[in-house]
Design an enzyme around this catalytic site. Structure first.
Site, mmCIF file in Angstrom:
data_model
loop_
_atom_site.group_PDB
_atom_site.id
_atom_site.type_symbol
_atom_site.label_atom_id
_atom_site.label_comp_id
_atom_site.label_asym_id
_atom_site.label_seq_id
_atom_site.Cartn_x
_atom_site.Cartn_y
_atom_site.Cartn_z
ATOM 1 N N GLU A 83 -8.511 5.641 10.056
ATOM 2 C CA GLU A 83 -9.006 6.426 11.178
ATOM 3 C C GLU A 83 -8.112 7.643 11.437
ATOM 4 O OE1 GLU A 83 -10.293 2.122 11.921
ATOM 5 O OE2 GLU A 83 -8.606 3.159 10.991
ATOM 6 N N TYR A 127 -15.434 26.344 0.551
ATOM 7 C CA TYR A 127 -15.348 24.901 0.313
ATOM 8 C C TYR A 127 -14.329 24.544 -0.760
ATOM 9 C CZ TYR A 127 -18.894 26.045 -3.243
ATOM 10 O OH TYR A 127 -19.592 26.612 -4.274
ATOM 11 N N LYS A 133 -12.046 3.683 1.168
ATOM 12 C CA LYS A 133 -10.858 3.005 0.671
ATOM 13 C C LYS A 133 -11.326 1.861 -0.234
ATOM 14 C CE LYS A 133 -6.491 1.148 2.443
ATOM 15 N NZ LYS A 133 -5.714 0.830 3.647
ATOM 16 N N GLU A 144 0.834 -1.208 0.000
ATOM 17 C CA GLU A 144 0.000 0.000 0.000
ATOM 18 C C GLU A 144 0.863 1.251 0.000
ATOM 19 O OE1 GLU A 144 -3.992 -0.635 2.354
ATOM 20 O OE2 GLU A 144 -2.302 -1.353 3.562
#
Length: 127
Positions: free
Chosen positions: A77, A57, A102, A25
């Site tokens: 997280e 934004y 993900k 990864e």
């Protein structure tokens, strides 16, 4: 200000990051998708038609993508918490809900998505 009265939602921000616990990864990277719901009071901005009275934004979206593309972390997280901090750094944002998807997570069974959703308020960010 009453928290949660108004919302600005960014959905499907895409960026390539190298987050994860596995070496592959980190080496190859993968696409992450971010949704952010900014809770704020937009009344002053609407009354004055003034961007300075609300959350920009576009600027927040660019900062969120930069974090996803930036320094790798092990956990989604942790990434979500960093993204929440970026949103709460804007003084107009009282609370935020962040979802990090993900879709290419290293799971050995068929799946559509893996995501982590967190909600943080400004008072939590200041601790």
């Amino acid at each position: 200000m009453h928290v949660g009265s108004d919302r600005i939602t960014l959905t499907g921000l895409r960026a390539r990051g190298r987050h994860g616990v596995y070496p592959r990864e980190r080496a190859e990277g993968q696409t992450f998708v971010v949704d952010a719901v900014l809770e704020l009071d937009t009344r002053a901005a609407a009354a004055g038609d003034d961007l300075a009275c609300t959350a920009d934004y576009g600027s927040i979206a660019e900062k969120l993508v930069a974090v996803v593309e930036g320094e790798p972390v092990n956990l989604v997280e942790t990434l979500a918490a960093r993204l929440a901090g970026i949103c709460l750094a804007d003084p107009a944002v009282a609370a935020v809900q962040i979802t990090v998807h993900k879709p290419d997570a290293p799971i050995t069974v068929p799946f559509d998505d893996v995501s982590v959703t967190i909600r943080r308020e400004r008072t939590e960010a200041l601790r």
